[in-house]
Scaffold this active site. Structure first.
Site, PDB file in Angstrom:
ATOM      1  N   ASP A   3       0.876  -1.156   0.000  1.00 20.55           N
ATOM      2  CA  ASP A   3       0.000   0.000   0.000  1.00 20.55           C
ATOM      3  C   ASP A   3       0.928   1.224   0.000  1.00 20.55           C
ATOM      4  O   ASP A   3       2.087   1.121   0.438  1.00 20.55           O
ATOM      5  CB  ASP A   3      -0.853  -0.048   1.271  1.00 20.55           C
ATOM      6  CG  ASP A   3      -1.644   1.203   1.478  1.00 20.55           C
ATOM      7  OD1 ASP A   3      -2.461   1.526   0.611  1.00 20.55           O
ATOM      8  OD2 ASP A   3      -1.429   1.868   2.505  1.00 20.55           O
ATOM      9  N   ASP A  15      -0.070   5.022   0.745  1.00 19.94           N
ATOM     10  CA  ASP A  15      -0.405   6.036   1.738  1.00 19.94           C
ATOM     11  C   ASP A  15      -0.447   5.418   3.143  1.00 19.94           C
ATOM     12  O   ASP A  15      -1.253   4.526   3.397  1.00 19.94           O
ATOM     13  CB  ASP A  15      -1.769   6.574   1.290  1.00 19.94           C
ATOM     14  CG  ASP A  15      -2.539   7.338   2.310  1.00 19.94           C
ATOM     15  OD1 ASP A  15      -2.324   8.538   2.384  1.00 19.94           O
ATOM     16  OD2 ASP A  15      -3.373   6.743   3.000  1.00 19.94           O
TER      17      ASP A  15
HETATM   18  P1  B16 Z   1      -6.762   9.832  -4.146  1.00 16.44           P
HETATM   19  P2  B16 Z   1      -3.787   3.901  -0.269  1.00 16.44           P
HETATM   20  C1  B16 Z   1      -5.737   5.699  -0.490  1.00 16.44           C
HETATM   21  O1  B16 Z   1      -4.399   5.352  -0.669  1.00 16.44           O
HETATM   22  C2  B16 Z   1      -5.896   6.516   0.776  1.00 16.44           C
HETATM   23  O2  B16 Z   1      -5.601   5.721   1.923  1.00 16.44           O
HETATM   24  C3  B16 Z   1      -7.324   6.994   0.888  1.00 16.44           C
HETATM   25  O3  B16 Z   1      -7.463   7.782   2.060  1.00 16.44           O
HETATM   26  C4  B16 Z   1      -7.670   7.809  -0.357  1.00 16.44           C
HETATM   27  O4  B16 Z   1      -9.031   8.243  -0.304  1.00 16.44           O
HETATM   28  C5  B16 Z   1      -7.441   6.942  -1.594  1.00 16.44           C
HETATM   29  O5  B16 Z   1      -6.093   6.503  -1.617  1.00 16.44           O
HETATM   30  C6  B16 Z   1      -7.712   7.705  -2.878  1.00 16.44           C
HETATM   31  O6  B16 Z   1      -6.729   8.700  -3.021  1.00 16.44           O
HETATM   32  O7  B16 Z   1      -7.779  10.855  -3.750  1.00 16.44           O
HETATM   33  O8  B16 Z   1      -5.339  10.370  -4.136  1.00 16.44           O
HETATM   34  O9  B16 Z   1      -7.087   9.155  -5.455  1.00 16.44           O
HETATM   35  O10 B16 Z   1      -3.813   3.840   1.218  1.00 16.44           O
HETATM   36  O11 B16 Z   1      -4.641   2.835  -0.951  1.00 16.44           O
HETATM   37  O12 B16 Z   1      -2.387   3.984  -0.834  1.00 16.44           O
HETATM   38 MG    MG Z   2      -2.894   3.182   3.233  1.00 16.81          MG
END
Ligand code: B16
Ligand code: MG
Length: 211
Positions: free
Chosen positions: A9, A11
């Site tokens: 992952d 984030d």
């Molecule tokens: P974006 P991950 C996710 O990343 C985040 O944890 C989540 O909070 C966010 O809404 C999602 O990506 C979409 O992100 O707005 O930048 O497209 O944890 O899966 O790396």
């Molecule tokens: Mg994450």
């Protein structure tokens, strides 16, 4: 267990963009007069941008049109990208950088499995634009975590079966996605104590104990 591939992952695992998601959503929620705090923010981990907005709007007493919702998501993403623009290679910790190098030296295939559509921009900012063998992200899926699609895509991109790959996650939705897709899962951060996880990591480099 000896794995052939590791799917990370992004984030909250590779870098701390979770803090920037919080700040950007908080600014929007405050502007709209909707209660939002760090505990509620944990519900947004791993889920898509629009699903995140829906979770925030659950606490609003107003109903918004689809057009308004699209504009809110855009407003949040614009602020989020401004925050991302301040990131640099300094935002990749030594613990993560050294561990990634050690895993690569072991011959493991390394991939990203992130719900974020900003994944390429973030990887570029922290100096990992060309590092991973494959990147599956919010731009190539139709269902976000807890659906396993993004991890299944990542496994397919590196040519390995889910049973031969380990997923590393910080979100409960991500742990559920990994296990649902037939992957072992190492959980850290917010999801560290998730009982569905195969391993529980205090810090990223603890991964080296299990591969
Ligand atoms: P974006 P991950 C996710 O990343 C985040 O944890 C989540 O909070 C966010 O809404 C999602 O990506 C979409 O992100 O707005 O930048 O497209 O944890 O899966 O790396
Ligand atoms: Mg994450």
């Amino acid at each position: 267990m000896s794995y052939k591939g590791i799917i990370f992952d992004l984030d909250g695992v590779i870098c701390s963009t979770d803090e920037y998601h919080y700040q950007a959503w908080k600014a929007l929620a405050d502007r709209l007069g909707i209660p939002f705090d760090r505990e509620r923010n944990n519900l947004l981990r791993g889920v898509s941008r629009m699903q995140s907005l829906e979770i925030i709007l659950e606490k609003s007493d107003k109903a918004y049109s689809e057009e308004e919702k699209a504009a809110f998501a855009e407003e949040k993403n614009t602020l989020y990208r401004q925050l991302l623009g301040q990131m640099s290679t300094k935002d990749l910790s030594d613990d993560v950088k050294d561990t990634l190098q050690a895993l690569r030296a072991q011959g493991l295939k390394l991939a990203i499995g992130s719900s974020s559509k900003n994944t390429p921009f973030i990887l570029e900012r922290i100096g990992l634009g060309d590092f991973f063998d494959a990147v599956a992200d919010g731009n190539c899926i139709t269902r976000s975590k807890p659906d396993p699609e993004v991890f299944l895509k990542a496994a397919e991109f590196i040519g390995e079966n889910p049973g031969d790959c380990l997923v590393v996650e910080d979100a409960h939705a991500g742990v559920e996605a990994a296990r649902g897709g037939g992957f072992d899962c190492a959980a850290m951060g917010d999801a560290k104590e998730d009982p569905r996880a195969t391993y529980h990591l205090e810090k990223f480099s603890d991964l080296l104990k299990y591969v």
